[in-house]
Each structure stands twice: as C-alpha cells, then as structure tokens.
Design an enzyme around this catalytic site. Structure first.
Site, PDB file in Angstrom:
ATOM      1  N   ASP A   5       0.836  -1.206   0.000  1.00  0.00           N
ATOM      2  CA  ASP A   5       0.000   0.000   0.000  1.00  0.00           C
ATOM      3  C   ASP A   5       0.872   1.258   0.000  1.00  0.00           C
ATOM      4  O   ASP A   5       1.664   1.469   0.919  1.00  0.00           O
ATOM      5  CB  ASP A   5      -0.891  -0.015   1.244  1.00  0.00           C
ATOM      6  CG  ASP A   5      -1.795   1.205   1.328  1.00  0.00           C
ATOM      7  OD1 ASP A   5      -2.928   1.128   0.813  1.00  0.00           O
ATOM      8  OD2 ASP A   5      -1.369   2.235   1.897  1.00  0.00           O
ATOM      9  N   TYR A  25       2.567   9.973  -0.269  1.00  0.00           N
ATOM     10  CA  TYR A  25       3.667   9.398   0.505  1.00  0.00           C
ATOM     11  C   TYR A  25       5.018   9.694  -0.152  1.00  0.00           C
ATOM     12  O   TYR A  25       6.056   9.476   0.468  1.00  0.00           O
ATOM     13  CB  TYR A  25       3.524   7.876   0.648  1.00  0.00           C
ATOM     14  CG  TYR A  25       2.320   7.396   1.405  1.00  0.00           C
ATOM     15  CD1 TYR A  25       1.457   8.280   2.064  1.00  0.00           C
ATOM     16  CD2 TYR A  25       2.011   6.038   1.469  1.00  0.00           C
ATOM     17  CE1 TYR A  25       0.345   7.822   2.748  1.00  0.00           C
ATOM     18  CE2 TYR A  25       0.904   5.574   2.153  1.00  0.00           C
ATOM     19  CZ  TYR A  25       0.071   6.464   2.782  1.00  0.00           C
ATOM     20  OH  TYR A  25      -1.029   5.994   3.451  1.00  0.00           O
ATOM     21  N   LYS A  69      -2.995   5.954  -4.116  1.00  0.00           N
ATOM     22  CA  LYS A  69      -4.128   6.810  -3.737  1.00  0.00           C
ATOM     23  C   LYS A  69      -3.996   8.202  -4.334  1.00  0.00           C
ATOM     24  O   LYS A  69      -2.895   8.764  -4.385  1.00  0.00           O
ATOM     25  CB  LYS A  69      -4.218   6.931  -2.211  1.00  0.00           C
ATOM     26  CG  LYS A  69      -4.135   5.616  -1.457  1.00  0.00           C
ATOM     27  CD  LYS A  69      -4.262   5.814   0.044  1.00  0.00           C
ATOM     28  CE  LYS A  69      -3.877   4.565   0.800  1.00  0.00           C
ATOM     29  NZ  LYS A  69      -2.427   4.408   0.969  1.00  0.00           N
ATOM     30  N   HIS A  88      -7.935   9.285  -1.604  1.00  0.00           N
ATOM     31  CA  HIS A  88      -7.321   9.262  -0.276  1.00  0.00           C
ATOM     32  C   HIS A  88      -8.248   9.815   0.817  1.00  0.00           C
ATOM     33  O   HIS A  88      -8.324   9.253   1.905  1.00  0.00           O
ATOM     34  CB  HIS A  88      -6.005  10.045  -0.313  1.00  0.00           C
ATOM     35  CG  HIS A  88      -4.993   9.548   0.659  1.00  0.00           C
ATOM     36  ND1 HIS A  88      -3.639   9.682   0.467  1.00  0.00           N
ATOM     37  CD2 HIS A  88      -5.119   8.909   1.853  1.00  0.00           C
ATOM     38  CE1 HIS A  88      -2.984   9.144   1.487  1.00  0.00           C
ATOM     39  NE2 HIS A  88      -3.857   8.669   2.346  1.00  0.00           N
TER      40      HIS A  88
END
Length: 280
Positions: A47, A52, A77, A110
C-alpha cells in the site's frame, strides 16, 4: 522464510490478500530494501499513495524482488488537490509513471474532502481509469456512509474497498456494518494505532499471553476476524514476519468482545474526522 497468505474476492471480482504492508515513511534505498524484504517474507499486498512520495520506491522494490508482478497487489491513492476530473486522470497516469508500472491493482481516493465537493468527479475519473486498464479495482479511503451513498447514487458504482482508520481504540463498528451490508470490503489503516499505548494495554497483554503471541499479533488477528484487511507498516524483517504470522491461532468470542470494549468515542489518533478533515 516465506508465508503464503490467502486472498478474498472483492465486489468487482478482483482479489486481495487478507493482510498487506503499509509503506508510509519507507523511502529511498532503505525503503526499497524494506519493501523487498516484506515481499520475500510473503507479503503480496503493498500500500502506497501519491502523497507518501514513495511510489518510485515501491516500484524499485518490485523490480528488485524475485516475485512476479502478476503475483503482487499494488495500491496507490489520489490526493485531495487533484479531485477535479482532468487533474485526477493525469495524476493516476503520473502515479503509474512514478512507480514505472503498467497498472495498479487498486487505486483509492485518499480523502473525500467534502468541503471542496469534488470527490464524485474524482470517482468518475477512477471509473474511467479502470475502464482504460490503468487500474484493476477502485476504492476509497476515509469515506463515510453518506459519501459512499452519493457515489453510488450519482455514478452507479460502489467502491470495492474503503480504507479507514481502525484499531482497538477506534473499532468503527457502525461503519463496518454499513460496509458489510453493501458488500464493500473494509481495509484498516493504522491497524496497530499510532501511539504505543495500545501495546501497553493490559487486556491485550493478557490475551497475548494466553496464545503465546505478541500484542501486535493479537490485534492483527482481531482485524482478520472482523473481516478487515490490516496493512501494518514495518521496515524490520523480524517485525514483518511477526505481523504476517497470525494464521495459526484464533481469538474466542469472549476475547473479541474484550477487545471491542476498548473502543473510545474519541479514539481517532489525530482527530481526523472525514466529515471535516481535508488532505491535499
């Protein structure tokens, strides 16, 4: 040592392993090494997210791994600042370029960012991205039932997954019930909670002692028996192996109820209420 993890089928016919690896904070060479380690141990669900800033790291870990791309399930996401349709389409493509992948197995919105009110547009972009073969399955994170109902009403398509904050201090019983009734799979972010308090909890320690397991293993087994997919993050091979080794014991109904009683009305780790919280 490689573990084999069973898979479950989603409402669109695709499948996911019942436990995965969270990668927030795993970046650069060290991050790629940690993710490759997890794949070697037996993780097949990885994931990540655009925000990120490590989709490239995940892609590098996949290239380093001896496991074929087809065996892996890679999630990313879409961030809130790109919810408008054209932006969303472009960013899904950019996500793929960053990871050097031809497709994502699962792509999620997200956060709903309801004050901006573009999440239906973003969802339509994901629907089209799936139709074009850029993603295999589409879902959301942190959507409340009202948001999910609107997606279905306006597009006719419900997500396959809703990834939500879920841990013993915040067990999301009502949200999970809604998911179950509407055939949307629950995925747990922050499954072990972000604070160390949960790892010091006496009730959890007593249950762990009974099974000769760690508190983390008890919590992850609890997620599994709830029917949710936990995605614990760890860079340590030893901890990665510990977290995936939850399929050789079961919690009793009494133990499940004891853990359920740990939930709190204010149990969110950072007060991120999807009705108000916005992430861009």
């Amino acid at each position: 040592m490689s573990k084999s993890v069973e898979e479950i089928t989603l409402n669109d016919g695709t499948s996911l392993p019942v436990i995965g690896l969270g990668t927030y904070g795993l970046n650069g060479n060290a991050g790629a090494s940690a993710i490759t380690s997890a794949i070697d141990i037996g993780y097949r669900l990885i994931d990540t997210a655009y925000n990120y800033e490590n989709e490239g790291t995940v892609g590098e870990a996949i290239r380093r791994s001896t496991v074929s791309r087809e065996e892996l399930r890679i999630t990313s996401k879409l961030p809130g600042r790109y919810h408008e349709y054209d932006n969303a389409v472009t960013r899904i493509q950019e996500s793929l370029y960053r990871a050097n992948l031809d497709y994502y197995d699962l792509y999620l919105i997200h956060w709903p960012n309801p004050k901006q009110d573009h999440y239906v547009e973003a969802w339509q972009a994901l629907i089209d991205a799936k139709r074009w073969g850029l993603v295999r399955s589409i879902g959301v994170c942190n959507f409340l039932p009202e948001h999910l109902e609107r997606l279905e009403k306006e597009t006719g398509v419900l997500p396959s997954i809703n990834q939500i904050e879920l841990h013993p201090f915040f067990n999301q019983e009502d949200q999970r019930k809604w998911h179950e009734e509407h055939n949307v799979k629950t995925e747990s972010w922050s499954p072990l909670a972000r604070a160390n308090a949960v790892l010091q909890n006496e009730t959890l320690q007593q249950i762990a002692n009974v099974h000769n397991k760690t508190i983390s293993q008890v919590i992850l087994r609890w997620h599994h028996q709830l029917g949710s997919i936990p995605i614990p993050k760890s860079a340590s091979p030893e901890r990665q192996l510990e977290n995936i080794s939850i399929f050789d014991f079961s919690l009793s109904d009494r133990e499940m109820n004891l853990i359920a009683e740990l939930t709190r009305p204010d149990g969110r780790n950072k007060n991120q209420d999807p009705a108000e919280y916005e992430e861009f």
